[in-house]
Design a protein around this motif. Structure first.
Motif, PDB file in Angstrom:
ATOM      1  N   UNK A  57      51.108 -17.066  35.863  1.00  0.00           N
ATOM      2  CA  UNK A  57      52.373 -17.788  35.883  1.00  0.00           C
ATOM      3  C   UNK A  57      53.457 -16.944  36.542  1.00  0.00           C
ATOM      4  N   UNK A  58      53.451 -15.663  36.188  1.00  0.00           N
ATOM      5  CA  UNK A  58      54.444 -14.741  36.757  1.00  0.00           C
ATOM      6  C   UNK A  58      54.309 -14.674  38.283  1.00  0.00           C
ATOM      7  N   UNK A  85      44.573 -14.080  27.454  1.00  0.00           N
ATOM      8  CA  UNK A  85      45.886 -14.700  27.286  1.00  0.00           C
ATOM      9  C   UNK A  85      46.887 -14.062  28.252  1.00  0.00           C
ATOM     10  N   UNK A  86      46.821 -12.738  28.337  1.00  0.00           N
ATOM     11  CA  UNK A  86      47.730 -12.034  29.222  1.00  0.00           C
ATOM     12  C   UNK A  86      47.512 -12.449  30.681  1.00  0.00           C
ATOM     13  N   UNK A  87      46.254 -12.699  31.029  1.00  0.00           N
ATOM     14  CA  UNK A  87      45.964 -13.126  32.407  1.00  0.00           C
ATOM     15  C   UNK A  87      46.678 -14.450  32.702  1.00  0.00           C
ATOM     16  N   UNK A  88      46.749 -15.322  31.696  1.00  0.00           N
ATOM     17  CA  UNK A  88      47.469 -16.594  31.903  1.00  0.00           C
ATOM     18  C   UNK A  88      48.957 -16.330  32.185  1.00  0.00           C
ATOM     19  N   UNK A 130      50.268 -22.477  40.024  1.00  0.00           N
ATOM     20  CA  UNK A 130      50.156 -23.581  39.067  1.00  0.00           C
ATOM     21  C   UNK A 130      49.002 -23.170  38.169  1.00  0.00           C
ATOM     22  N   UNK A 131      49.242 -23.152  36.885  1.00  0.00           N
ATOM     23  CA  UNK A 131      48.267 -22.555  35.982  1.00  0.00           C
ATOM     24  C   UNK A 131      47.470 -23.615  35.233  1.00  0.00           C
ATOM     25  N   UNK A 132      46.146 -23.473  35.351  1.00  0.00           N
ATOM     26  CA  UNK A 132      45.252 -24.375  34.629  1.00  0.00           C
ATOM     27  C   UNK A 132      44.524 -23.614  33.545  1.00  0.00           C
ATOM     28  N   UNK A 133      44.263 -24.298  32.449  1.00  0.00           N
ATOM     29  CA  UNK A 133      43.427 -23.687  31.416  1.00  0.00           C
ATOM     30  C   UNK A 133      42.526 -24.769  30.836  1.00  0.00           C
ATOM     31  N   UNK A 134      41.861 -24.431  29.754  1.00  0.00           N
ATOM     32  CA  UNK A 134      40.961 -25.431  29.177  1.00  0.00           C
ATOM     33  C   UNK A 134      40.129 -24.825  28.071  1.00  0.00           C
ATOM     34  N   UNK A 135      39.352 -25.672  27.447  1.00  0.00           N
ATOM     35  CA  UNK A 135      38.512 -25.239  26.322  1.00  0.00           C
ATOM     36  C   UNK A 135      37.175 -25.968  26.400  1.00  0.00           C
ATOM     37  N   UNK A 136      36.234 -25.444  25.628  1.00  0.00           N
ATOM     38  CA  UNK A 136      34.969 -26.169  25.437  1.00  0.00           C
ATOM     39  C   UNK A 136      35.056 -26.911  24.108  1.00  0.00           C
ATOM     40  N   UNK A 137      34.406 -28.044  24.064  1.00  0.00           N
ATOM     41  CA  UNK A 137      34.549 -28.943  22.915  1.00  0.00           C
ATOM     42  C   UNK A 137      33.186 -29.148  22.254  1.00  0.00           C
ATOM     43  N   UNK A 138      33.157 -28.970  20.936  1.00  0.00           N
ATOM     44  CA  UNK A 138      31.883 -29.144  20.229  1.00  0.00           C
ATOM     45  C   UNK A 138      31.109 -27.840  20.110  1.00  0.00           C
ATOM     46  N   UNK A 154      45.735 -11.010  41.683  1.00  0.00           N
ATOM     47  CA  UNK A 154      46.275 -12.380  41.658  1.00  0.00           C
ATOM     48  C   UNK A 154      47.321 -12.543  42.761  1.00  0.00           C
ATOM     49  N   UNK A 155      48.134 -11.505  42.963  1.00  0.00           N
ATOM     50  CA  UNK A 155      49.195 -11.613  43.965  1.00  0.00           C
ATOM     51  C   UNK A 155      48.613 -11.644  45.388  1.00  0.00           C
ATOM     52  N   UNK A 156      47.617 -10.800  45.604  1.00  0.00           N
ATOM     53  CA  UNK A 156      47.008 -10.779  46.952  1.00  0.00           C
ATOM     54  C   UNK A 156      46.427 -12.149  47.299  1.00  0.00           C
ATOM     55  N   UNK A 157      45.728 -12.750  46.354  1.00  0.00           N
ATOM     56  CA  UNK A 157      45.118 -14.055  46.616  1.00  0.00           C
ATOM     57  C   UNK A 157      46.198 -15.136  46.776  1.00  0.00           C
TER      58      UNK A 157
END
Ligand code: SAM
Ligand code: SF4
Length: 362
Positions: free
Chosen positions: A194-195, A187-190, A199-207, A148-151
């Protein structure tokens, strides 16, 4: 809940779990009130600008086996691909010349040294060719802090990692029971993202099968609790060559999944007023006007597909994925008209970063 009570709810300063459940359960008349309120909140907090994130589906190779996904490693019925450097850079150049502002590079999850290096190099090249003007979002799954840091150091500044479903018990129903599909690791990846400073994005599937409105209300609270900067969420859509296809008869009808997703967008806009919310492709897969309706209900981000059209058919996460036969130019023209129809104005050449991120940094 009565329509008058919904009206009252929409005037409240704060919303608790039972309020969210009531909003997500709104009937046809009540949901119109919900959408009016979310549109007003959107206008007040983020305005009517819609920001483009040109989507490059870099590769459908994936080391994981999420039980819902059409490009899972176990699906032997697809042709696997990875775009060449030239193809990625041509798409990036198109985005830059057309003043898209930002790109998203998305792919199946891989973490080999070669893959990590290729992405790092591509990010640097895109930054260089666009003179630093294109913002870059990555959506490449769970990676180590070092990756994550390299990117990030190469120039990517946003990252999308959907939690998929915030209830760990449900998470394990939709993923194989292996270390590579672990809720805590995701969860830890999120936290790592942030660390590192994204800018952190997340999301879910619905239904999803077995998912209730209660679970969806918890998903919204999850975004708030984790102070997420941007959200991309949309309906779960079945795919024939996946293990979860066997539940296809237990799902909500697609139109209901669609309206539930719209209510999620609207309720989230009211709950987290200044975040970025994407009008996702899966919305359009169910309703041809799905993304426009999402924009009206509170979304402010759209991801025009820039993947070369010869590969689109191979990045089929679910059935009926739209725009698989359009090239970038057609896609751009059709989107522009659709966004104007939905009352939006395109933020050409702007990054359109999450205002929430800016205020949490202060
Ligand atoms: N591999 C990365 C990851 O999983 O984070 C990024 C690419 S993955 C294809 C992007 C998203 O596609 C996933 O987060 C998931 O929510 C969504 N997706 C996969 N299968 C889907 C389906 N059948 N219906 C709707 N969305 C789906
Ligand atoms: Fe791979 Fe992402 Fe699909 Fe899971 S959702 S199988 S990680 S591409």
């Amino acid at each position: 809940m009565s329509t008058t009570s919904i009206q009252q709810l929409l005037k409240q300063e704060t919303l608790g779990k039972s309020d969210l459940v009531a909003l997500l359960s709104a009937d046809e008349t009540q949901r119109k009130l919900l959408f009016e309120r979310s549109a007003a909140v959107k206008q007040e907090y983020v305005g009517n600008k819609i920001y483009y994130r040109g989507l490059i589906e870099f590769s459908n190779l994936c080391g994981k086996n999420c039980l819902y996904c059409g490009i899972r490693a176990g699906n032997r019925n697809i042709r696997r691909y990875e775009l060449t450097e030239e193809e990625v850079l041509a798409a990036a150049r198109y985005a830059w010349e057309n003043r898209f502002g930002s790109l998203v590079i998305q792919a199946g999850e891989r973490s080999g040294a070669g893959f990590v290096k290729r992405i790092e190099l591509l990010v640097r090249q895109i930054k260089a060719l666009s003179k630093g003007e294109l913002g870059i979002t990555l959506s490449l799954g769970e990676q180590s802090e070092d990756t994550y840091r390299r990117w990030f150091d190469a120039g990517a500044h946003r990252y999308l990692l959907r939690i998929e479903v915030s209830n760990p018990e449900l998470y394990h129903k939709y993923h194989p029971a292996t270390r590579r599909h672990d809720y805590q690791a995701r969860l830890n990846a999120l936290y790592l993202l942030r660390k590192v400073g994204y800018q952190v994005g997340s999301g879910v599937m619905i239904g999803l099968p077995f998912q209730t409105v209660d679970d969806l209300a918890d998903d919204l609270l999850f975004f708030r609790e984790h102070d997420i900067d941007m959200v991309g969420m949309g309906p779960y859509i079945e795919h024939e060559n996946t293990p979860m296809y066997r539940y296809k008869d237990q799902l909500l009808p697609r139109t209901e999944r669609f309206y539930l997703s719209l209510k999620m967008v609207a309720t989230l806009r009211i709950l987290m007023k200044d975040i970025n919310i994407a009008a996702t492709t899966a919305m359009q897969a169910i309703d041809p006007m799905g993304r426009e309706k999402s924009i009206r209900a509170g979304a402010n981000i759209i991801m025009p597909n820039l993947t070369p059209s010869s590969y689109r058919e191979d990045y089929l996460l679910y059935e009926d994925k739209p725009c698989t036969d359009e090239d970038a130019e057609e896609c751009k023209r059709c989107l522009e008209a659709r966004i104007h129809m939905a009352g939006g104005q395109i933020g050409y050449g702007e990054w359109g970063d999450s205002r929430h991120f800016a205020s949490r940094k202060k």
